[in-house]
Design a protein around this motif. Structure first.
Motif, PDB file in Angstrom:
ATOM      1  N   ALA A 136     -20.272  29.016 -25.822  1.00  0.00           N
ATOM      2  CA  ALA A 136     -21.281  29.383 -26.920  1.00  0.00           C
ATOM      3  C   ALA A 136     -21.636  30.631 -27.008  1.00  0.00           C
ATOM      4  CB  ALA A 136     -22.044  27.820 -26.892  1.00  0.00           C
ATOM      5  N   GLU A 137     -22.405  31.069 -27.411  1.00  0.00           N
ATOM      6  CA  GLU A 137     -23.246  31.852 -28.141  1.00  0.00           C
ATOM      7  C   GLU A 137     -24.925  31.634 -26.957  1.00  0.00           C
ATOM      8  OE1 GLU A 137     -24.583  33.840 -31.542  1.00  0.00           O
ATOM      9  OE2 GLU A 137     -22.693  33.992 -32.351  1.00  0.00           O
ATOM     10  N   ASN A 138     -25.296  30.167 -26.957  1.00  0.00           N
ATOM     11  CA  ASN A 138     -25.858  29.644 -26.454  1.00  0.00           C
ATOM     12  C   ASN A 138     -25.799  28.290 -25.478  1.00  0.00           C
ATOM     13  OD1 ASN A 138     -28.520  31.311 -27.342  1.00  0.00           O
ATOM     14  ND2 ASN A 138     -27.768  29.996 -28.984  1.00  0.00           N
ATOM     15  N   PRO A 139     -25.223  28.360 -24.318  1.00  0.00           N
ATOM     16  CA  PRO A 139     -24.229  27.530 -23.156  1.00  0.00           C
ATOM     17  C   PRO A 139     -25.220  26.897 -22.895  1.00  0.00           C
ATOM     18  CG  PRO A 139     -24.549  29.993 -22.406  1.00  0.00           C
ATOM     19  CD  PRO A 139     -25.271  30.014 -23.501  1.00  0.00           C
ATOM     20  N   PRO A 140     -24.980  25.907 -22.768  1.00  0.00           N
ATOM     21  CA  PRO A 140     -26.206  24.963 -22.067  1.00  0.00           C
ATOM     22  C   PRO A 140     -26.085  25.104 -20.421  1.00  0.00           C
ATOM     23  CG  PRO A 140     -23.521  23.969 -21.088  1.00  0.00           C
ATOM     24  CD  PRO A 140     -23.422  25.521 -22.817  1.00  0.00           C
ATOM     25  N   ASN A 141     -27.869  24.875 -20.135  1.00  0.00           N
ATOM     26  CA  ASN A 141     -28.263  25.246 -19.010  1.00  0.00           C
ATOM     27  C   ASN A 141     -27.707  24.078 -17.776  1.00  0.00           C
ATOM     28  OD1 ASN A 141     -29.140  27.138 -16.705  1.00  0.00           O
ATOM     29  ND2 ASN A 141     -31.782  26.521 -17.396  1.00  0.00           N
ATOM     30  N   VAL A 142     -26.624  24.284 -17.512  1.00  0.00           N
ATOM     31  CA  VAL A 142     -25.922  23.318 -16.741  1.00  0.00           C
ATOM     32  C   VAL A 142     -24.894  23.841 -16.076  1.00  0.00           C
ATOM     33  CG1 VAL A 142     -24.451  21.151 -16.399  1.00  0.00           C
ATOM     34  CG2 VAL A 142     -25.894  21.302 -18.172  1.00  0.00           C
ATOM     35  N   LYS A 143     -24.898  23.678 -13.702  1.00  0.00           N
ATOM     36  CA  LYS A 143     -23.925  24.740 -13.424  1.00  0.00           C
ATOM     37  C   LYS A 143     -22.464  23.556 -13.695  1.00  0.00           C
ATOM     38  CE  LYS A 143     -27.764  26.947 -10.177  1.00  0.00           C
ATOM     39  NZ  LYS A 143     -27.819  26.575  -8.860  1.00  0.00           N
ATOM     40  N   VAL A 144     -21.184  24.033 -13.038  1.00  0.00           N
ATOM     41  CA  VAL A 144     -19.821  23.689 -13.745  1.00  0.00           C
ATOM     42  C   VAL A 144     -19.067  24.155 -12.490  1.00  0.00           C
ATOM     43  CG1 VAL A 144     -18.123  23.055 -14.340  1.00  0.00           C
ATOM     44  CG2 VAL A 144     -20.023  23.085 -15.809  1.00  0.00           C
ATOM     45  N   LEU A 145     -19.116  23.812 -11.119  1.00  0.00           N
ATOM     46  CA  LEU A 145     -18.718  23.604  -9.935  1.00  0.00           C
ATOM     47  C   LEU A 145     -17.223  22.753  -9.458  1.00  0.00           C
ATOM     48  CD1 LEU A 145     -22.038  22.935  -9.070  1.00  0.00           C
ATOM     49  CD2 LEU A 145     -21.233  24.808  -7.578  1.00  0.00           C
ATOM     50  N   LYS A 146     -17.066  23.340  -9.012  1.00  0.00           N
ATOM     51  CA  LYS A 146     -15.084  23.360  -8.009  1.00  0.00           C
ATOM     52  C   LYS A 146     -14.989  23.261  -6.995  1.00  0.00           C
ATOM     53  CE  LYS A 146     -10.101  23.252  -8.963  1.00  0.00           C
ATOM     54  NZ  LYS A 146      -9.264  24.090  -9.375  1.00  0.00           N
ATOM     55  N   LEU A 176     -17.009  30.294 -13.499  1.00  0.00           N
ATOM     56  CA  LEU A 176     -17.216  30.921 -15.242  1.00  0.00           C
ATOM     57  C   LEU A 176     -17.046  30.082 -16.210  1.00  0.00           C
ATOM     58  CD1 LEU A 176     -16.718  34.307 -13.505  1.00  0.00           C
ATOM     59  CD2 LEU A 176     -18.921  33.223 -13.627  1.00  0.00           C
ATOM     60  N   PRO A 177     -17.524  30.620 -17.693  1.00  0.00           N
ATOM     61  CA  PRO A 177     -16.984  29.946 -18.441  1.00  0.00           C
ATOM     62  C   PRO A 177     -15.635  30.284 -18.628  1.00  0.00           C
ATOM     63  CG  PRO A 177     -18.966  30.566 -19.439  1.00  0.00           C
ATOM     64  CD  PRO A 177     -18.360  31.333 -17.623  1.00  0.00           C
ATOM     65  N   ASN A 178     -15.089  31.725 -18.381  1.00  0.00           N
ATOM     66  CA  ASN A 178     -12.369  31.376 -18.107  1.00  0.00           C
ATOM     67  C   ASN A 178     -12.759  30.798 -17.542  1.00  0.00           C
ATOM     68  OD1 ASN A 178     -14.076  33.195 -16.581  1.00  0.00           O
ATOM     69  ND2 ASN A 178     -12.260  35.292 -17.380  1.00  0.00           N
ATOM     70  N   GLU A 179     -12.999  30.107 -17.053  1.00  0.00           N
ATOM     71  CA  GLU A 179     -12.158  29.368 -15.596  1.00  0.00           C
ATOM     72  C   GLU A 179     -12.592  27.654 -16.052  1.00  0.00           C
ATOM     73  OE1 GLU A 179     -13.784  32.206 -11.623  1.00  0.00           O
ATOM     74  OE2 GLU A 179     -14.633  30.854 -12.412  1.00  0.00           O
ATOM     75  N   LEU A 180     -13.281  27.793 -16.965  1.00  0.00           N
ATOM     76  CA  LEU A 180     -13.184  25.519 -16.833  1.00  0.00           C
ATOM     77  C   LEU A 180     -12.050  25.358 -17.736  1.00  0.00           C
ATOM     78  CD1 LEU A 180     -16.829  26.097 -18.155  1.00  0.00           C
ATOM     79  CD2 LEU A 180     -16.033  25.130 -16.594  1.00  0.00           C
ATOM     80  N   PRO A 181     -12.081  24.488 -17.077  1.00  0.00           N
ATOM     81  CA  PRO A 181     -10.573  23.741 -17.698  1.00  0.00           C
ATOM     82  C   PRO A 181     -10.105  24.301 -20.026  1.00  0.00           C
ATOM     83  CG  PRO A 181     -11.246  21.982 -16.329  1.00  0.00           C
ATOM     84  CD  PRO A 181     -12.280  22.985 -16.461  1.00  0.00           C
ATOM     85  N   TRP A 205     -10.968  16.527 -15.259  1.00  0.00           N
ATOM     86  CA  TRP A 205     -10.556  16.716 -16.319  1.00  0.00           C
ATOM     87  C   TRP A 205      -9.496  17.454 -16.310  1.00  0.00           C
ATOM     88  CZ3 TRP A 205     -13.901  17.373 -20.017  1.00  0.00           C
ATOM     89  CH2 TRP A 205     -16.117  17.330 -20.197  1.00  0.00           C
ATOM     90  N   ASN A 206      -8.640  16.871 -17.702  1.00  0.00           N
ATOM     91  CA  ASN A 206      -7.381  17.343 -18.362  1.00  0.00           C
ATOM     92  C   ASN A 206      -7.434  17.821 -19.323  1.00  0.00           C
ATOM     93  OD1 ASN A 206      -5.737  15.797 -16.499  1.00  0.00           O
ATOM     94  ND2 ASN A 206      -6.921  14.159 -17.482  1.00  0.00           N
ATOM     95  N   SER A 207      -6.837  19.048 -19.554  1.00  0.00           N
ATOM     96  CA  SER A 207      -6.679  19.672 -20.865  1.00  0.00           C
ATOM     97  C   SER A 207      -5.220  20.665 -21.515  1.00  0.00           C
ATOM     98  CB  SER A 207      -7.207  21.157 -20.384  1.00  0.00           C
ATOM     99  OG  SER A 207      -7.676  21.764 -22.247  1.00  0.00           O
ATOM    100  N   GLN A 208      -5.490  20.562 -22.773  1.00  0.00           N
ATOM    101  CA  GLN A 208      -3.351  20.154 -23.366  1.00  0.00           C
ATOM    102  C   GLN A 208      -4.266  21.545 -24.937  1.00  0.00           C
ATOM    103  OE1 GLN A 208      -0.673  18.931 -22.642  1.00  0.00           O
ATOM    104  NE2 GLN A 208       0.069  20.874 -23.741  1.00  0.00           N
ATOM    105  N   PRO A 209      -3.759  22.286 -24.891  1.00  0.00           N
ATOM    106  CA  PRO A 209      -3.931  23.296 -26.064  1.00  0.00           C
ATOM    107  C   PRO A 209      -3.045  22.379 -27.145  1.00  0.00           C
ATOM    108  CG  PRO A 209      -2.565  24.074 -24.894  1.00  0.00           C
ATOM    109  CD  PRO A 209      -2.625  23.344 -23.798  1.00  0.00           C
ATOM    110  N   ILE A 210      -3.399  22.581 -28.015  1.00  0.00           N
ATOM    111  CA  ILE A 210      -3.133  22.105 -29.776  1.00  0.00           C
ATOM    112  C   ILE A 210      -3.466  22.431 -30.609  1.00  0.00           C
ATOM    113  CG2 ILE A 210      -3.025  20.348 -31.334  1.00  0.00           C
ATOM    114  CD1 ILE A 210      -3.917  18.229 -29.171  1.00  0.00           C
ATOM    115  N   PHE A 211      -2.093  23.158 -31.111  1.00  0.00           N
ATOM    116  CA  PHE A 211      -2.338  24.471 -32.295  1.00  0.00           C
ATOM    117  C   PHE A 211      -1.609  24.009 -32.979  1.00  0.00           C
ATOM    118  CE2 PHE A 211      -1.792  26.676 -27.972  1.00  0.00           C
ATOM    119  CZ  PHE A 211      -3.006  27.091 -27.894  1.00  0.00           C
TER     120      PHE A 211
END
Length: 107
Positions: A50-60, A66-71, A101-107
């Motif tokens: 988002a333009e104003n992302p949450p101030n939360v670190k996400v680690l694996k 980075l945002p593009n590395e999230l599921p 987390w599981n992620s499945q694209p639905i187009f």
């Protein structure tokens, strides 16, 4: 646009459900279960793209993503399914949550 009847399933699901409303994942909405984990209100946008992302670190595995590395973002960008990815969320106040987390694209 998601048909109205599907929103009922979204909100009533006993598991955490998150839906990106656009292919760039600038808006990701979360049902009550997912929102509780993310410390937000149900239906609120929580996206690191988002333009104003949450101030939360996400680690694996202890490495901040980075945002593009999230599921959800990876799945939307590549069209692939992501399964059982364990992430750690760390807030400024020191609170931590782990989730799978599981992620499945639905187009």
């Amino acid at each position: 646009m998601i048909p109205h009847q599907y929103w009922d399933y979204f909100h009533l699901s006993p598991g955490g459900v998150s839906i990106a409303t656009d292919s760039t994942c600038k808006e990701i909405l979360h049902n009550q279960k997912a929102a509780s984990l993310l410390r937000i209100k149900s239906g609120e946008n929580f996206s690191h793209s988002a333009e104003n992302p949450p101030n939360v670190k996400v680690l694996k595995d202890g490495i901040q993503l980075l945002p593009n590395e999230l599921p959800i973002q990876r799945s939307a960008a590549s069209g692939i399914k992501v399964s059982s990815e364990v992430l750690e969320f760390v807030w400024e106040d020191g609170r931590q949550n782990f989730s799978s987390w599981n992620s499945q694209p639905i187009f």
